[in-house]
Scaffold this active site. Structure first.
Site, mmCIF file in Angstrom:
data_model
loop_
_atom_site.group_PDB
_atom_site.id
_atom_site.type_symbol
_atom_site.label_atom_id
_atom_site.label_comp_id
_atom_site.label_asym_id
_atom_site.label_seq_id
_atom_site.Cartn_x
_atom_site.Cartn_y
_atom_site.Cartn_z
ATOM 1 N N GLN A 1 4.766 -0.429 1.253
ATOM 2 C CA GLN A 1 5.257 0.883 1.695
ATOM 3 C C GLN A 1 6.145 0.836 2.935
ATOM 4 O O GLN A 1 7.150 1.540 3.017
ATOM 5 C CB GLN A 1 4.058 1.797 1.934
ATOM 6 C CG GLN A 1 4.385 3.249 1.947
ATOM 7 C CD GLN A 1 3.133 4.100 1.747
ATOM 8 O OE1 GLN A 1 2.306 4.220 2.652
ATOM 9 N NE2 GLN A 1 2.980 4.687 0.571
ATOM 10 N N PHE A 2 5.761 0.017 3.894
ATOM 11 C CA PHE A 2 6.565 -0.174 5.105
ATOM 12 C C PHE A 2 6.529 -1.654 5.456
ATOM 13 O O PHE A 2 5.450 -2.263 5.406
ATOM 14 C CB PHE A 2 5.982 0.596 6.296
ATOM 15 C CG PHE A 2 6.089 2.091 6.181
ATOM 16 C CD1 PHE A 2 7.202 2.768 6.676
ATOM 17 C CD2 PHE A 2 5.068 2.824 5.592
ATOM 18 C CE1 PHE A 2 7.286 4.147 6.585
ATOM 19 C CE2 PHE A 2 5.157 4.204 5.493
ATOM 20 C CZ PHE A 2 6.272 4.871 5.994
ATOM 21 N N LEU B 1 -5.040 0.818 -1.232
ATOM 22 C CA LEU B 1 -4.332 0.688 0.046
ATOM 23 C C LEU B 1 -4.630 -0.701 0.615
ATOM 24 O O LEU B 1 -5.439 -0.859 1.536
ATOM 25 C CB LEU B 1 -4.802 1.804 0.982
ATOM 26 C CG LEU B 1 -3.837 2.310 2.039
ATOM 27 C CD1 LEU B 1 -4.406 3.527 2.740
ATOM 28 C CD2 LEU B 1 -3.403 1.265 3.021
ATOM 29 N N ALA B 2 -4.025 -1.704 0.036
ATOM 30 C CA ALA B 2 -4.333 -3.084 0.418
ATOM 31 C C ALA B 2 -3.140 -3.955 0.006
ATOM 32 O O ALA B 2 -2.912 -4.164 -1.184
ATOM 33 C CB ALA B 2 -5.599 -3.555 -0.277
ATOM 34 N N GLU B 3 -2.393 -4.441 0.997
ATOM 35 C CA GLU B 3 -1.130 -5.113 0.691
ATOM 36 C C GLU B 3 -1.334 -6.477 0.026
ATOM 37 O O GLU B 3 -0.556 -6.869 -0.851
ATOM 38 C CB GLU B 3 -0.278 -5.251 1.962
ATOM 39 C CG GLU B 3 0.319 -3.936 2.462
ATOM 40 C CD GLU B 3 -0.685 -2.974 3.095
ATOM 41 O OE1 GLU B 3 -1.816 -3.411 3.410
ATOM 42 O OE2 GLU B 3 -0.349 -1.791 3.277
ATOM 43 N N PRO C 1 -0.725 -8.051 5.957
ATOM 44 C CA PRO C 1 -1.885 -8.490 5.156
ATOM 45 C C PRO C 1 -1.463 -9.273 3.903
ATOM 46 O O PRO C 1 -2.256 -10.037 3.354
ATOM 47 C CB PRO C 1 -2.571 -7.172 4.761
ATOM 48 C CG PRO C 1 -2.139 -6.197 5.805
ATOM 49 C CD PRO C 1 -0.739 -6.603 6.190
ATOM 50 N N HIS D 1 6.718 1.926 12.285
ATOM 51 C CA HIS D 1 7.584 2.355 11.182
ATOM 52 C C HIS D 1 9.017 1.918 11.413
ATOM 53 O O HIS D 1 9.931 2.486 10.831
ATOM 54 C CB HIS D 1 7.509 3.881 10.994
ATOM 55 C CG HIS D 1 6.130 4.357 10.686
ATOM 56 N ND1 HIS D 1 5.209 4.642 11.658
ATOM 57 C CD2 HIS D 1 5.497 4.552 9.501
ATOM 58 C CE1 HIS D 1 4.066 5.017 11.099
ATOM 59 N NE2 HIS D 1 4.218 4.964 9.785
ATOM 60 N N ASP E 1 6.386 -2.817 8.224
ATOM 61 C CA ASP E 1 5.413 -2.933 9.324
ATOM 62 C C ASP E 1 4.007 -3.278 8.819
ATOM 63 O O ASP E 1 3.157 -3.708 9.591
ATOM 64 C CB ASP E 1 5.358 -1.616 10.083
ATOM 65 C CG ASP E 1 6.746 -1.114 10.424
ATOM 66 O OD1 ASP E 1 7.159 -1.251 11.577
ATOM 67 O OD2 ASP E 1 7.449 -0.623 9.501
ATOM 68 N N ILE F 1 3.406 -5.234 6.010
ATOM 69 C CA ILE F 1 3.474 -6.317 5.021
ATOM 70 C C ILE F 1 2.539 -7.475 5.405
ATOM 71 O O ILE F 1 2.215 -8.321 4.582
ATOM 72 C CB ILE F 1 4.931 -6.825 4.871
ATOM 73 C CG1 ILE F 1 5.102 -7.562 3.531
ATOM 74 C CG2 ILE F 1 5.372 -7.679 6.044
ATOM 75 C CD1 ILE F 1 6.540 -7.839 3.147
#
Ligand SMILES: Cc1ncc(C[n+]2csc(CCOP(=O)(O)OP(=O)(O)O)c2C)c(N)n1
Ligand SMILES: [Mg+2]
Length: 735
Positions: free
Chosen positions: A487-488, A463-465, A494, A535, A490, A492
């Protein structure tokens, strides 16, 4: 690149058993140390003479870099160094002449053609990947590079060249046991990307040698401020699968030994390695810094005694390897080489101003070209390329269906494609696959991909963009085609650093030597009734503002399918924005168009022809604009022409200009906030270039300048509605 004998590496295999370097090897290491230091000294002089424009030295770090270089194989292993790795690069085969060409910013600077600062290394033939100035970002590239090497060794057929897409220009080399080197200073270990890279390398047992060159300072910030407890080795000690070494990084012999063991561990496939070398910084951080401002005299004097050059020189004399006369002769020879390199570089041709935009995008494959214009009607009865049980094409399919179908089709066609991101797999625990339906993404866009193509090609990321995009960069450097998901939209941010400073810049900053064509798919946008702030965001203009990045935003199923195919096959990095609200909307459904259906970038679509007013839009505002246009016709007799841009960078200026010349009135409408939004650029260009054709001012429609709220009445008021657009149409027609 010119390979000079004087920069050749010492063969590790020729060493005299454990614990001792031969006299000949010690002399060669000393020679490279001196060469490196004299390069720094000459650059400092040139900077003071204002003949070059920046200087940062590798002084004090030489023993570490040489240890690494001697234990690795140039042009075989892969290197993601940082700016202090001058000695490493010299030992790998980067010549003093190459370095001086960088310093003066010559056209023939092999790393960047005068685009990057000196010491921002890069060489294709030596597998030294272009680096940026951003600390620690390259560690994730190193991880992706190692993953790609492993992938090719297990799937050698994927390395084959293929015509008709990016593969024609992305040659692959791999050996199966290559090791990846990645270095940073101790201060840079505070970056999240350092921890993300360590974590993935550990988890996947990747052959990456991490080297932390600990000189005790990050500019003026001492190590205990950056690192809790003051020692990074203690903090990383519990990562599984690592080989760890903490050494005196000013001792050449200790360094060679540590890297030999580290490389052996990696090459044998046992996992990554971590070499933490305590070194010194005898000069200030750079020529823009003066360390007397923040370091005591005692401390600086103690450091000077640990200078690796001083230490090795003393050893050579002590052990009678060289006499002081011989040392002087050796040093003199290095001075001579450095002088020659500097003289030649100062006369080298400068870059041409006319070529400054070269390599922003691929020069080889143009995604706007007719090569991607394969739009064709669907064959009735064709079976869609989605998961098992897919239905015939005569059924209208949603945008989600046709994106999923495109992913299936392209993965079948191209074995270099890997898909990863958060929750994109059907089930990470493969044992569960026979009994579960599978997740396949929170919006189900990647559903069935893992089941069909296996867990090596479709897998969940941490879980790390930044991890997702950074690793994808590493994969694509090696010639693979990652199609990753954030995933979203919102979340992006990182990854924005990686997208802005690395992904989009790689080709330009390396003067076309390196590139990372890949696709980042991102669900975006609001109108979700309850999506709220985190979201529902838009923000596409923050990405269209980045040179080197293609930005796509389809409004319907067919366009989504054809544009995703072009995004995957093209040779540029692409941000592919998928509007969540449109995924399963009745609007814009279409039959499956077959596995070769592609739409070129930069071609707008007239979704409603009209004579009175042009409405330029994209994404979720396309169906809303159509509603407004129907009412404008019905209730006010205004005939609106609607252009769906489909791709935002590049965008179809010709289509806009042609329509505006016809109607003389134009509105640019988007879901994102009005101020500083995408429409501002289009409106400004229309006002500038089509002023004579206009009968009214250029209007914009966008969201209120605030965030998207949870309560539906607030969301409705914040985002543009068909009524908002209708009002703008009526007002502008009456102007
Ligand atoms: C992401 C990022 N933030 C800030 C900087 C500015 N900067 C350049 S070097 C540096 C210090 C790096 O210290 P360290 O990692 O210890 O490496 P050293 O220079 O000491 O070898 C900083 C803050 C940068 N280049 N990148
Ligand atoms: Mg440091």
């Amino acid at each position: 690149m010119e390979q000079k004998a004087s920069s050749a590496r010492v063969s590790v295999s020729a060493m005299d058993g454990p614990g001792s370097l031969s006299p000949q090897q010690l002399v060669e290491i000393y020679r490279l140390m001196v060469l490196s230091r004299r390069m720094d000294d000459r650059e400092i002089l040139l900077k003071r003479q204002q003949k070059i424009f920046f200087q940062i030295s590798g002084a004090g770090h030489e023993a570490l870099g040489l240890g690494a270089a001697l234990a690795m194989r140039p042009g075989y292993d892969w290197f993601f160094p940082y700016y202090r790795d001058r000695a490493l690069c010299l030992a790998l085969g980067f010549t003093p002449a190459d370095m001086m060409l960088q310093a003066v910013g010559a056209a023939t600077d092999p790393a960047s053609g005068g685009r990057q600062m000196p010491t921002h290394w890069g060489s294709r033939s030596l597998n030294i990947v272009s680096l940026s100035a951003a600390t620690s970002t390259q560690l994730l590239h190193a991880v992706g590079c190692a993953e790609a090497g492993r992938y090719f060794s297990r799937h050698p057929e994927a390395a084959a060249k293929a015509e008709g897409d990016y593969r024609a220009f992305r040659d692959v080399t791999f050996h199966g046991d290559e090791v990846v080197y990645a270095s940073v200073g101790e201060g840079s270990t505070s970056q999240g990307e350092f921890w993300e890279a360590m974590s993935t390398a550990s988890n996947k047992k990747l052959p990456v040698v991490f080297c932390v060159e600990d000189n005790g300072y990050a500019i003026s910030t001492p190590v205990e401020v950056n690192t809790s407890g003051g020692n990074i080795s203690r903090l990383v000690a519990n990562f599984p699968n690592f080989y760890f070494a903490e050494i005196d990084g000013t001792d050449a012999e200790a360094s060679v030994r540590a890297f030999e063991a580290a490389v052996a561990h990696c090459r044998a496939g046992r996992g990554p390695a971590f070499v933490h070398g305590h070194c010194v910084r005898p000069y200030s951080h750079s020529l823009s810094d003066d360390d007397r401002l923040y370091r005591s005299k005692t401390e600086r004097e103690a450091d000077a005694l640990r200078d690796p050059l001083v230490k090795l020189r003393a050893r050579l004399l002590r052990e009678n390897v060289l006499t002081s006369v011989e040392i002087e002769a050796l040093e003199h020879a290095q001075d001579h080489e450095v002088s020659e390199a500097a003289e030649r570089a100062l006369e080298a041709p400068l870059p041409l101003v006319e070529e400054i935009t070269k390599h922003v995008y691929s020069e080889d494959l143009d995604p706007t070209s007719s090569a991607f214009a394969t739009e064709q009607a669907a064959e009735p009865g064709t079976v869609a390329g989605g998961k098992a049980g897919s239905v015939p094409s005569s059924d209208p399919r949603t945008m989600a269906d046709l994106l999923n179908a495109c992913l299936h089709d392209e993965m079948r066609r191209d074995p270099r494609i890997v898909v990863f991101g958060q929750d994109v797999a059907d089930a990470s625990r493969e044992a569960a696959l026979p009994e579960v339906k599978g997740k396949g993404g929170v919006f189900k866009l990647t559903s069935g991909l893992q089941r069909e193509f296996g867990s090596e090609r479709v897998f969940n990321s941490p879980l790390a963009e930044a991890n997702i995009v950074g690793r994808a960069i590493g994969y694509s450097i090696r010639g693979m085609k990652p199609v990753v998901e954030v995933q979203f939209f919102d979340y992006i941010w990182p990854a924005y650093h990686q997208i802005h400073n690395e992904l989009s810049l790689m080709r330009w900053r390396s003067n076309g030597q390196w590139a990372c064509p890949l696709v980042i798919r991102v669900p975006i946008g609001g109108y979700l009734t309850g999506g709220a702030i985190y979201h529902s965001q838009s923000g596409e203009s923050l990405f269209t503002h980045i040179p080197g990045l293609r930005v796509v935003m389809p409004s319907n199923a067919l366009d989504a399918n054809g544009l995703l195919r072009t995004a995957i096959r093209c040779d540029d990095p692409v941000l592919f924005l998928e509007h969540k609200r449109l995924y399963r909307e009745p609007y814009g459904r279409a039959p499956y168009p077959g596995p070769e259906f592609a739409i070129p970038f930069g071609k707008a679509k007239i979704v409603r022809p009209g004579a009175d007013l042009t409405l330029v839009t994209y994404g979720a505002l396309v169906p809303r604009s159509l509603q407004a246009a129907e009412r404008a016709q019905r209730e006010h007799g205004i005939d609106v022409e609607i252009l769906d841009l489909r791709t935002l960078n590049p965008y179809d200026w010709e289509a806009i200009a042609t329509s505006v010349r016809k109607t003389s009135r134009v509105i640019v409408a988007h879901e994102d906030m009005l101020s500083w939004g995408y429409g501002a650029e289009i409106a400004a260009r229309i006002a500038d270039e089509l002023f004579e054709d206009l009968d009214a001012p250029v209007r914009r429609v966008g969201a209120l300048d605030t965030f998207v709220a949870y309560q539906p009445i607030l969301e409705d008021a914040i985002l543009p509605q068909p009524e908002t657009i209708l009002k703008a149409i009526v007002d502008l027609k009456a102007y």
